[in-house]
Motif scaffolding. Structure first.
Motif, PDB file in Angstrom:
ATOM      1  N   THR A   1     -12.093  -9.676  90.973  1.00  0.00           N
ATOM      2  CA  THR A   1     -12.587 -10.149  89.686  1.00  0.00           C
ATOM      3  C   THR A   1     -13.754  -9.322  89.161  1.00  0.00           C
ATOM      4  OG1 THR A   1     -14.026 -11.750  90.784  1.00  0.00           O
ATOM      5  CG2 THR A   1     -11.849 -12.522  90.106  1.00  0.00           C
ATOM      6  N   ALA A   2     -14.529  -8.683  90.041  1.00  0.00           N
ATOM      7  CA  ALA A   2     -15.692  -7.921  89.593  1.00  0.00           C
ATOM      8  C   ALA A   2     -15.305  -6.553  89.043  1.00  0.00           C
ATOM      9  CB  ALA A   2     -16.692  -7.766  90.737  1.00  0.00           C
TER      10      ALA A   2
ATOM     11  N   ASP B   1     -13.412 -16.425  97.513  1.00  0.00           N
ATOM     12  CA  ASP B   1     -12.620 -17.313  96.653  1.00  0.00           C
ATOM     13  C   ASP B   1     -11.329 -16.636  96.239  1.00  0.00           C
ATOM     14  OD1 ASP B   1     -14.789 -19.209  96.486  1.00  0.00           O
ATOM     15  OD2 ASP B   1     -15.740 -17.849  95.061  1.00  0.00           O
ATOM     16  N   VAL B   2     -10.305 -17.438  96.011  1.00  0.00           N
ATOM     17  CA  VAL B   2      -9.057 -16.938  95.432  1.00  0.00           C
ATOM     18  C   VAL B   2      -8.703 -17.836  94.253  1.00  0.00           C
ATOM     19  CG1 VAL B   2      -7.645 -18.295  97.054  1.00  0.00           C
ATOM     20  CG2 VAL B   2      -6.643 -16.345  95.873  1.00  0.00           C
ATOM     21  N   ILE B   3      -8.427 -17.210  93.109  1.00  0.00           N
ATOM     22  CA  ILE B   3      -8.193 -17.928  91.863  1.00  0.00           C
ATOM     23  C   ILE B   3      -6.753 -17.685  91.423  1.00  0.00           C
ATOM     24  CG2 ILE B   3      -8.996 -18.253  89.490  1.00  0.00           C
ATOM     25  CD1 ILE B   3     -11.587 -16.803  90.346  1.00  0.00           C
ATOM     26  N   ALA B   4      -6.059 -18.751  91.018  1.00  0.00           N
ATOM     27  CA  ALA B   4      -4.667 -18.615  90.578  1.00  0.00           C
ATOM     28  C   ALA B   4      -4.333 -19.735  89.608  1.00  0.00           C
ATOM     29  CB  ALA B   4      -3.719 -18.638  91.771  1.00  0.00           C
ATOM     30  N   ASP B   5      -3.312 -19.516  88.782  1.00  0.00           N
ATOM     31  CA  ASP B   5      -2.914 -20.544  87.822  1.00  0.00           C
ATOM     32  C   ASP B   5      -2.029 -21.587  88.488  1.00  0.00           C
ATOM     33  OD1 ASP B   5      -0.314 -19.519  87.939  1.00  0.00           O
ATOM     34  OD2 ASP B   5      -0.578 -18.271  86.170  1.00  0.00           O
TER      35      ASP B   5
ATOM     36  N   LEU C   1     -12.675 -16.828  85.085  1.00  0.00           N
ATOM     37  CA  LEU C   1     -12.619 -15.384  85.283  1.00  0.00           C
ATOM     38  C   LEU C   1     -11.183 -14.864  85.381  1.00  0.00           C
ATOM     39  CD1 LEU C   1     -15.468 -14.941  87.923  1.00  0.00           C
ATOM     40  CD2 LEU C   1     -15.546 -14.315  85.507  1.00  0.00           C
ATOM     41  N   ARG C   2     -10.235 -15.763  85.705  1.00  0.00           N
ATOM     42  CA  ARG C   2      -8.856 -15.329  85.903  1.00  0.00           C
ATOM     43  C   ARG C   2      -8.299 -14.673  84.641  1.00  0.00           C
ATOM     44  NH1 ARG C   2      -3.847 -16.825  84.857  1.00  0.00           N
ATOM     45  NH2 ARG C   2      -4.574 -18.546  83.570  1.00  0.00           N
TER      46      ARG C   2
ATOM     47  N   LEU D   1      -5.026 -14.077  91.648  1.00  0.00           N
ATOM     48  CA  LEU D   1      -3.601 -13.815  91.866  1.00  0.00           C
ATOM     49  C   LEU D   1      -2.850 -14.031  90.561  1.00  0.00           C
ATOM     50  CD1 LEU D   1      -2.903 -15.896  95.116  1.00  0.00           C
ATOM     51  CD2 LEU D   1      -3.973 -13.670  94.929  1.00  0.00           C
ATOM     52  N   ASP D   2      -1.856 -13.208  90.343  1.00  0.00           N
ATOM     53  CA  ASP D   2      -0.956 -13.455  89.213  1.00  0.00           C
ATOM     54  C   ASP D   2       0.290 -12.597  89.382  1.00  0.00           C
ATOM     55  OD1 ASP D   2      -0.032 -14.687  86.971  1.00  0.00           O
ATOM     56  OD2 ASP D   2      -1.597 -13.957  85.621  1.00  0.00           O
ATOM     57  N   GLY D   3       1.286 -12.897  88.585  1.00  0.00           N
ATOM     58  CA  GLY D   3       2.536 -12.139  88.621  1.00  0.00           C
ATOM     59  C   GLY D   3       3.031 -11.894  87.216  1.00  0.00           C
TER      60      GLY D   3
END
Length: 452
Positions: free
Chosen positions: A291-292, A330-334, A401-402, A138-140
């Motif tokens: 991510t892939a 999985d969910v990756i975020a800052d 990976l983000r 996730l990102d914005g």
């Protein structure tokens, strides 16, 4: 004396007779046409009544817009011109030339239908096994609104201007009552001056009304939070049998603040802090990226400058996708997305969260790369379990990976595709345009993945 190839601009051109021969095999325009024409566009087709002059086919119009956004040609006027002087646009348009009004109307009219097309393209990617779609980031990013921050008007300034204009109206009315008109400047028309100020007063009144409506919405949110704090404070006092320490929470005010602002060009945009410092009139464009494959799975736009409240809507957007796309592991975020509630939202959805809890050091000690945290206890909270995963080798590798998935997507959209400002205005129109941008990115990316 050197010899050169002759210059003869009057020589007849020996162009291919078929448009199919104008572009090389594997060209992006060919791929976009191939995918779009295979989609179910019946909602767009059925929207036409069948009366009047023959309309352009929605598949062709959509392909033009997608290819335009994929190659940095967003303006409907530029796309219209490109159908004359660009081989790729001429190929997509089948040697037709829809005018800019038709293109702009199509983009605005079918902004909701673009979301269904977006999902269909993801299904094509899933069918071609471009990815397992098992891990998302996730990102914005802040994207400039089609409005200047200098067009913003604060509530306090609006009241000051309103008082000034009302005073000027009274002066003009008093001037008009003078029969001889001795004090009227040459070339001045009192009725025109009055009309100009009355129009500005009406615009200011509307701006104040909208600011007051926003203040009422804010008050409702703050009042609910205030009452929750009072209830928690009362519960703590009852449990301890004494008055809790610290200051009591302050009750919110329903009145608009003097610094509350509205933009007179695009009232639904907001002034936001942007990367590199400073503030601009923007929207916050959000994306869930696989991510892939680096394909955008969910594209949303919000008026909130902060990302904390976006996890739940984005997760809901993922879960609404078709089978095979709707349950990442999985969910990756800052750390901008971190809160205890957001961690619980992810776990409730059956997705393991990897949300940074704080900013990482740029140059940690080398030993941290090979360390493993102590085992987590059975009584650990969702946040503690996530903190354990983030410290593990597997978690650190996954979180890394983000930066090489979602951030490059925004970088390519802004720097390569050149999309840094919305052309449309209003949240709904901007949402439709952001969907179109991400749709163009996905097809651009899929054109590369198919060759891998």
């Amino acid at each position: 004396m050197p010899n050169f190839r002759s210059i003869d601009r009057d020589r007849p051109l020996e162009l291919p007779l078929s448009l199919q021969d104008w572009l090389p095999a594997g060209h992006l325009a060919r791929y976009i046409v191939e995918v779009v024409e295979a989609l179910d566009l019946s909602p767009l087709i059925q929207a036409y009544a069948g009366r009047g002059s023959l309309p352009y086919h929605p598949a062709m119009m959509l392909s033009l817009l997608i290819y335009g956004y994929a190659t940095g040609c967003y303006s409907s006027r530029k796309i219209e011109l490109a159908t004359f002087d660009s081989v790729a646009f001429r190929f997509i348009a089948c040697n037709q030339h829809p005018d800019h009004d038709t293109l702009a109307t199509f983009r605005k009219r079918f902004r909701v239908e673009f979301e269904a097309v977006f999902v269909q393209v993801l299904e094509v990617a899933h069918a071609h096994q471009f990815s397992r779609f098992g891990q998302v980031s996730l990102d914005g990013t802040k994207i400039h609104a089609n409005a200047s921050r200098h067009s913003a008007l604060s509530y306090g300034h609006a009241e000051a201007i309103e008082a000034q204009l009302k005073g000027e109206v009274q002066e003009l009315l008093a001037l008009a009552e003078q029969a001889d008109g001795r004090n009227v400047a040459e070339g001045m028309s009192i009725p025109e001056e009055l009309q100009r100020r009355e129009a500005r007063l009406a615009a200011i009144a509307e701006a104040k009304r909208q600011i007051e409506a926003r203040a009422a919405e804010r008050f409702a949110r703050e009042q609910a939070a205030y009452e929750a704090k009072l209830a928690a404070r009362a519960a703590k006092a009852a449990a301890r049998g004494r008055k809790p320490g610290g200051k009591a929470p302050k009750a919110p005010s329903p009145e608009p603040r003097a610094e509350d602002q509205i933009n007179l060009t695009d009232a639904e945009s907001r002034i936001m802090h942007v990367a590199g410092g400073g503030f601009e009139q923007c929207y916050n464009a959000q994306a869930v990226v696989d991510t892939a494959s680096m394909l955008v799975m969910v594209a949303q736009v919000t008026q909130a400058g902060n990302d904390k409240e976006q996890v739940a809507p984005l997760i809901e957007g993922v879960q609404a996708l078709p089978e095979g796309l709707n349950h990442p592991e999985d969910v990756i975020a800052d750390n901008g997305y971190f809160s205890e509630h957001n961690v619980e939202v992810c776990e409730a959805a059956g997705i393991a969260p990897l949300i940074a809890m704080k900013r990482d050091e740029h140059h940690p000690h080398w030993s941290e790369r090979f360390s493993e945290p102590a085992a987590v206890t059975l009584e650990a909270t969702p946040v503690e379990r996530m903190a354990h995963r983030l410290k593990s080798r597997v978690g650190r590798a996954a979180y890394a990976l983000r930066k090489q998935t979602v951030e490059p997507v925004f970088g390519i959209i802004k720097s390569v595709m050149g999309f840094r400002q919305f052309l449309t205005r209003g949240l709904q129109n901007v949402q439709g345009e952001w969907t179109l941008v991400c749709l163009a990115w996905n097809l651009k990316r899929m054109a590369v993945l198919r060759l891998a």
